[in-house]
Each structure stands twice: as C-alpha cells, then as structure tokens.
Enzyme design. Structure first.
Site, PDB file in Angstrom:
ATOM      1  N   GLU A  79      -8.644  -0.532  -4.270  1.00 47.63           N
ATOM      2  CA  GLU A  79      -7.387  -0.012  -4.816  1.00 47.63           C
ATOM      3  C   GLU A  79      -6.469  -1.114  -5.333  1.00 47.63           C
ATOM      4  O   GLU A  79      -6.702  -2.293  -5.074  1.00 47.63           O
ATOM      5  CB  GLU A  79      -6.654   0.881  -3.796  1.00 47.63           C
ATOM      6  N   VAL A 117       4.041  -7.760   1.096  1.00 49.27           N
ATOM      7  CA  VAL A 117       4.593  -8.488   2.245  1.00 49.27           C
ATOM      8  C   VAL A 117       4.007  -9.905   2.307  1.00 49.27           C
ATOM      9  O   VAL A 117       4.719 -10.884   2.539  1.00 49.27           O
ATOM     10  CB  VAL A 117       4.268  -7.736   3.559  1.00 49.27           C
ATOM     11  N   LYS A 125     -12.271  10.001   1.329  1.00 47.93           N
ATOM     12  CA  LYS A 125     -10.920   9.463   1.148  1.00 47.93           C
ATOM     13  C   LYS A 125     -10.067  10.408   0.304  1.00 47.93           C
ATOM     14  O   LYS A 125     -10.603  11.121  -0.545  1.00 47.93           O
ATOM     15  CB  LYS A 125     -10.977   8.104   0.433  1.00 47.93           C
ATOM     16  N   ARG A 153       2.827 -11.821  10.768  1.00 50.96           N
ATOM     17  CA  ARG A 153       3.929 -10.837  10.722  1.00 50.96           C
ATOM     18  C   ARG A 153       4.496 -10.687  12.126  1.00 50.96           C
ATOM     19  O   ARG A 153       3.780 -10.335  13.058  1.00 50.96           O
ATOM     20  CB  ARG A 153       3.416  -9.481  10.243  1.00 50.96           C
ATOM     21  N   PHE A 176     -19.936   4.201   3.297  1.00 55.19           N
ATOM     22  CA  PHE A 176     -19.128   3.522   4.318  1.00 55.19           C
ATOM     23  C   PHE A 176     -19.661   2.095   4.492  1.00 55.19           C
ATOM     24  O   PHE A 176     -20.822   1.904   4.846  1.00 55.19           O
ATOM     25  CB  PHE A 176     -19.195   4.301   5.634  1.00 55.19           C
ATOM     26  N   ILE A 177     -18.820   1.126   4.202  1.00 50.46           N
ATOM     27  CA  ILE A 177     -19.208  -0.280   4.378  1.00 50.46           C
ATOM     28  C   ILE A 177     -18.825  -0.670   5.797  1.00 50.46           C
ATOM     29  O   ILE A 177     -17.646  -0.574   6.148  1.00 50.46           O
ATOM     30  CB  ILE A 177     -18.431  -1.199   3.402  1.00 50.46           C
ATOM     31  N   ARG A 232       2.895  -3.568  -6.661  1.00 50.04           N
ATOM     32  CA  ARG A 232       4.193  -4.051  -6.157  1.00 50.04           C
ATOM     33  C   ARG A 232       4.027  -5.493  -5.688  1.00 50.04           C
ATOM     34  O   ARG A 232       2.911  -6.008  -5.621  1.00 50.04           O
ATOM     35  CB  ARG A 232       4.601  -3.206  -4.936  1.00 50.04           C
ATOM     36  N   LYS A 274      -6.391   7.067  -6.580  1.00 48.19           N
ATOM     37  CA  LYS A 274      -7.460   6.092  -6.325  1.00 48.19           C
ATOM     38  C   LYS A 274      -8.713   6.423  -7.132  1.00 48.19           C
ATOM     39  O   LYS A 274      -9.477   5.518  -7.493  1.00 48.19           O
ATOM     40  CB  LYS A 274      -7.784   6.047  -4.833  1.00 48.19           C
ATOM     41  N   GLY A 278      -4.074   2.652   1.533  1.00 49.73           N
ATOM     42  CA  GLY A 278      -3.623   1.994   2.751  1.00 49.73           C
ATOM     43  C   GLY A 278      -4.229   2.576   4.015  1.00 49.73           C
ATOM     44  O   GLY A 278      -3.700   2.377   5.093  1.00 49.73           O
TER      45      GLY A 278
HETATM   46  C1  MV4 Z   1     -13.346   1.517   3.340  1.00 50.92           C
HETATM   47  C2  MV4 Z   1     -13.956   1.013   4.510  1.00 50.92           C
HETATM   48  C3  MV4 Z   1     -15.323   1.062   4.588  1.00 50.92           C
HETATM   49  N1  MV4 Z   1     -16.044   1.602   3.575  1.00 50.92           N
HETATM   50  N2  MV4 Z   1     -14.104   2.023   2.365  1.00 50.92           N
HETATM   51  C4  MV4 Z   1      -8.833   1.158   4.760  1.00 50.92           C
HETATM   52  C5  MV4 Z   1      -7.603   0.898   3.953  1.00 50.92           C
HETATM   53  C6  MV4 Z   1      -7.937   1.286   2.579  1.00 50.92           C
HETATM   54  N3  MV4 Z   1      -7.305   0.401   1.656  1.00 50.92           N
HETATM   55  C7  MV4 Z   1      -9.426   1.211   2.519  1.00 50.92           C
HETATM   56  N4  MV4 Z   1      -9.896   1.078   3.868  1.00 50.92           N
HETATM   57  C8  MV4 Z   1     -11.220   1.020   4.134  1.00 50.92           C
HETATM   58  N5  MV4 Z   1     -12.026   1.511   3.167  1.00 50.92           N
HETATM   59  C9  MV4 Z   1     -15.422   2.065   2.504  1.00 50.92           C
HETATM   60  N6  MV4 Z   1     -16.149   2.603   1.525  1.00 50.92           N
HETATM   61  C10 MV4 Z   1     -13.145   0.481   5.514  1.00 50.92           C
HETATM   62  C11 MV4 Z   1     -11.767   0.494   5.330  1.00 50.92           C
HETATM   63  C12 MV4 Z   1     -11.005  -0.063   6.399  1.00 50.92           C
HETATM   64  C13 MV4 Z   1     -10.197  -1.165   6.215  1.00 50.92           C
HETATM   65  C14 MV4 Z   1     -10.091  -1.767   4.977  1.00 50.92           C
HETATM   66  C15 MV4 Z   1      -9.287  -2.853   4.793  1.00 50.92           C
HETATM   67  C16 MV4 Z   1      -8.598  -3.373   5.864  1.00 50.92           C
HETATM   68  C17 MV4 Z   1      -8.692  -2.794   7.108  1.00 50.92           C
HETATM   69  C18 MV4 Z   1      -9.492  -1.686   7.299  1.00 50.92           C
HETATM   70  C19 MV4 Z   1      -9.588  -1.126   8.558  1.00 50.92           C
HETATM   71  C20 MV4 Z   1     -10.374  -0.046   8.727  1.00 50.92           C
HETATM   72  C21 MV4 Z   1     -11.085   0.505   7.657  1.00 50.92           C
END
Ligand code: MV4
Length: 450
Positions: free
Chosen positions: A288, A295, A158, A338, A202-203, A292, A116, A164
């Site tokens: 990210e 789903v 992370k 789903r 952190f968003i 692939r 990533k 995921g």
């Molecule tokens: C984040 C975030 C908040 N801030 N990054 C979770 C899955 C991974 N693809 C990235 N994810 C997140 N990254 C920052 N900087 C919150 C999540 C996240 C989330 C993202 C997409 C769909 C569901 C989620 C559930 C919890 C947290």
C-alpha cells in the site's frame, strides 16, 4: 513561497511542522482543541486558534472549523500532519476549492491510494511486484475459492478500503473460506462503510520495508531510500530504522525504483511512502501507499540530510525539487523509538496524566522530537505518542549502542511509557543481529501469560 501556513494537527507533528516553517521564514498558525489549550508547543507558533472541544470530531477532524480558522488567520496553505485529516481526499479537495494549498498529494491521488485494490492495479500497471492474489475486488465465493486454490492456502482476506492492518483475516483452508469471506465483508462494512474485499497469498513472517518518495509538481519523482519498520505490536510501530538493515544494495535500489515508477503512474505529488512486504528470500511485494508524511520520517532525514517537512512545503508552493536521484545518498544508520504514554505491563493501555519529571537525552547523534514538557498533562483524548527518540551513527551497531545509551538517559515520570520495552529490545540478541520480522515483537519480545 508561502507567507503563512496553518497546521491542522497537534502534538509532536504540529511542533515538527512549526519548526520547519520557522526555518523557512514562514509564519505558522497552530490550532488546538480545549484539551490542548495549555500545550507548551502552541507558544512556538505565531498564533494559536481554538477550534473546538476535546473530541477529535469537534476539533482536529472538523473540516468547517479548520477552514474557518484558515480564513480568519489568512493563511495560504494547510499542513495536515499525519493521522486526522491527512489522507482524507475530501479535506484536500475542500482546502483547494477554498484557495488554500493542501500540503500533501492531489485529492485524486489520495482517493486512488485509499482503495488498496486500485493501488495494487496501478502498481501492476507500473510493473511493480504485488503479492499474488485477486486482481481487484473479489465478488463471489466461487471466484475466491478458485483463486485460493491456484495461489495456495493460507490466504489473507483484506478490506479494499482498509490499510494499516485493519480488517484483515487469515484463512488457512478451504473449509473456512466461505465464513472468513463473510466475516471479512461484515467487518469491512462496519469499519470502513465499504464491504469490498480482496484476496492475497499470506506471506508468513514478512519484514516491513517502505520507501520514502518525494515528487514535485513538475514531474520530478525521487526516492529517499528505505526504512525497515518490522517491529510492531498490533500494527502499531515501535521501532523504525533507515536504511533497511537486511536488504542487499541491489534489492534496495530495485525497491526504490519500483516505488518511483508507482508514484509516477498515479500522478503522485508531495512526500509519500510505498510499503512493501519482504520475504525470507528478499523478494519484495508492494502492499500500500501512505499518502502523507509519516511518524518515522526522521530516520530518513538523519541518513539523507534532507528535511522532508521543508520539502513538503516547497513542493506545495510549486518549487521544483533541487535534488537529482544521484544526489540522494545515505550516510550511516538511524533508528527511532516511539515513546508512548502507555503501560506495557497492562496490555499497552493508554496512560494519560501529568508529566512530573523529564530528562531528555543529548550528546552526539541523538534527536528528541516531542511536544512533552515537565508539567504538561497528556490528555486522554488522542493518540498516545509522547515523543520520538532518534539516533544516528556511522553503523547499525553503533546506532544500537547509541540508542541504548540515549534510552538510559531518558526519564519520563508521571505517566507509564514504552521506554522499558525499548531498553529490552536494544539488549536483545535477535534484534541486534537483525533476526526480526513483523511477528517478532508479539512472538518473542512480549512474553504473554499462557
Ligand atoms: C500481509 C501480511 C502477510 N501476507 N499481507 C498488515 C498491515 C498492512 N499494511 C499489511 N499487513 C500485512 N499484510 C500478506 N499478503 C502480513 C501483514 C502484517 C504486517 C505487515 C506489516 C507490518 C506488520 C504486520 C503485522 C502483521 C501482519
């Protein structure tokens, strides 16, 4: 075009690839584990080869057995579906070195997107907005502290090899940073055999919006617009829709173009997805790439009219894309639920067993992608996805009404399913009004004791 393809997967996606092959006039070879020997969809393949025992490591993840099956069946290409080996660069490389076309991206692109930190650096080079954070991996505590102070707490740590949602840790203040870093590193090392970590702002309450990409081997890269996949529980998506309902058209156009720039920059070929977080002000940040077919690809198929799995196969066979960007227009709105064999009343525990009754929805605008049949026994060994109910209608509100109707028609007996949760979602005012984000399912929809 290929004469014969092997599908290195099972369940609904194996059936989906079989259907695409039939329509392209390609012979299709299915593989199955001993747990799947009686799966009804195997009868729709031209041939089915047993590749081993029930555990994935002995079958759907076993590269030598898959290659042996491909040799025996004399196929020209291998479709990996999603999950299993679909994003394993080593598998893609081995397929090609054994003279089987891998129906997916070049192994170099899979490898880069699997890290990533590297994906973010490539995105930055392509002028795609990323979440503010470290440029690459964080090596020292001092570096992490300096960064966290400059972007502001809370920060999210992370795993570079994660994705995921696996291996993430929120850190809300300076006092916890050192221990959070250490825990994140240990988790990353255990889960991914790679302790490399990075740091992001952190968003909070983001929406999850992703862009479908198609890229051919002649340098043509297109986007097929966007999906909103914000309804998730523990990083498992429950509902997906196309197009993203809350994003203005200008932003959707920009996010699509950003995804195309990124795909070009990494030398992406085949179908793929660029994932973004979108904040309350509709600012989007790349997070990210999924290298692939996903789903949730059917919702994009319903609004664009493009068969994405057929496109994957044509691209792998070396055909140029037959679309220009301006040809890819969306019509109406599509939503997917789903349907998992899980018990929503028991912490979503898998609910394997024999399906004793099944009533499949029909009528205008309803699609059912599933390998399930009456008498089929859901094995306990794999993912619990039983099927996907997809609806298409002129507007989002009509699609919601159609989904409510289709969910009321759908009956699955013998196993517990997520159907009741979906029925609740499609009657919820927040959802109907589009007032949801990635935290909504766990905050609002699923009431938890205490
Ligand atoms: C984040 C975030 C908040 N801030 N990054 C979770 C899955 C991974 N693809 C990235 N994810 C997140 N990254 C920052 N900087 C919150 C999540 C996240 C989330 C993202 C997409 C769909 C569901 C989620 C559930 C919890 C947290």
């Amino acid at each position: 075009m290929f004469q014969r393809i092997l599908v290195a997967n099972r369940g609904e996606i194996a059936l989906r690839v079989i259907r695409a092959c039939k329509e392209l006039g390609i012979e299709v070879v299915a593989v199955y584990s001993q747990a799947d020997r009686d799966a009804p969809y195997l009868q729709l393949a031209d041939r089915a080869i047993c590749i081993g025992k029930a555990p994935s490591a002995d079958s759907y993840l076993n590269i030598p057995r898959l290659i042996a099956a491909a040799e025996v069946a004399d196929v020209q290409a291998i479709h990996p579906g999603y999950g299993f080996l679909s994003e394993n660069p080593q598998f893609a490389e081995i397929c090609r070195s054994c003279n089987f076309e891998f129906i997916g991206p070049p192994h170099e692109a899979i490898r880069k997107m699997g890290l990533k930190t590297e994906a973010k650096q490539i995105a930055a080079a392509a002028k795609v907005a990323c979440v503010p954070g470290s440029e690459g991996a964080v090596v020292s505590e001092a570096e992490a502290l300096g960064l966290a102070r400059s972007i502001g707490f809370p920060v999210l740590i992370k795993a570079a090899a994660g994705g995921g949602g696996k291996g993430m840790r929120v850190c809300r203040d300076e006092a916890n940073l050192a221990s959070a870093l250490q825990m994140a590193r240990n988790e990353a090392a255990a889960a991914f055999k790679n302790s490399s970590i990075y740091l992001e702002k952190f968003i909070d309450h983001p929406r999850h919006v992703e862009v479908q990409i198609l890229a051919d081997s002649h340098g043509n890269v297109l986007h097929c617009w966007d999906r909103d996949c914000s309804l998730q529980r523990r990083h498992q998506k429950l509902v997906e829709e196309a197009t993203a309902p809350t994003l203005p058209l200008e932003v959707r156009s920009e996010i699509g173009q950003a995804a195309v720039r990124l795909a070009r920059t990494v030398g992406y070929v085949n179908a793929g997805t660029c994932e973004f977080l979108v904040d309350a002000d509709n600012r989007f940040y790349f997070i990210e790439v999924n290298a692939r077919i996903q789903v949730e690809h059917p919702v994009t198929e319903m609004v664009t009219g493009i068969d994405l799995v057929q496109q994957q196969i044509r691209i792998a066979a070396g055909e140029p894309l037959s679309y220009r960007q301006e040809d890819i227009v969306t019509r109406g709105h599509a939503i997917e639920c789903r349907i998992n064999s899980e018990d929503p009343d028991n912490d979503f525990r898998p609910s394997p067993g024999r399906i004793t009754a099944l009533r499949i929805p029909g009528g205008p605008g309803a699609r059912w992608d599933s390998h399930a049949q009456v008498g089929y026994t859901v094995p306990p060994n794999y993912d619990s996805l039983l099927g996907k109910l997809i609806v298409h209608a002129a507007t989002r509100l009509e699609a919601i009404a159609r989904m409510r109707r289709a969910l009321d028609e759908l009956v699955v007996e013998g196993v517990k399913t997520t159907i009741p949760l979906h029925r609740k979602t499609f009657r919820n005012k927040d959802f109907i009004d589009g007032r949801v984000d990635t935290t909504w399912v766990e905050r609002v929809l699923i009431p938890r004791p205490n």
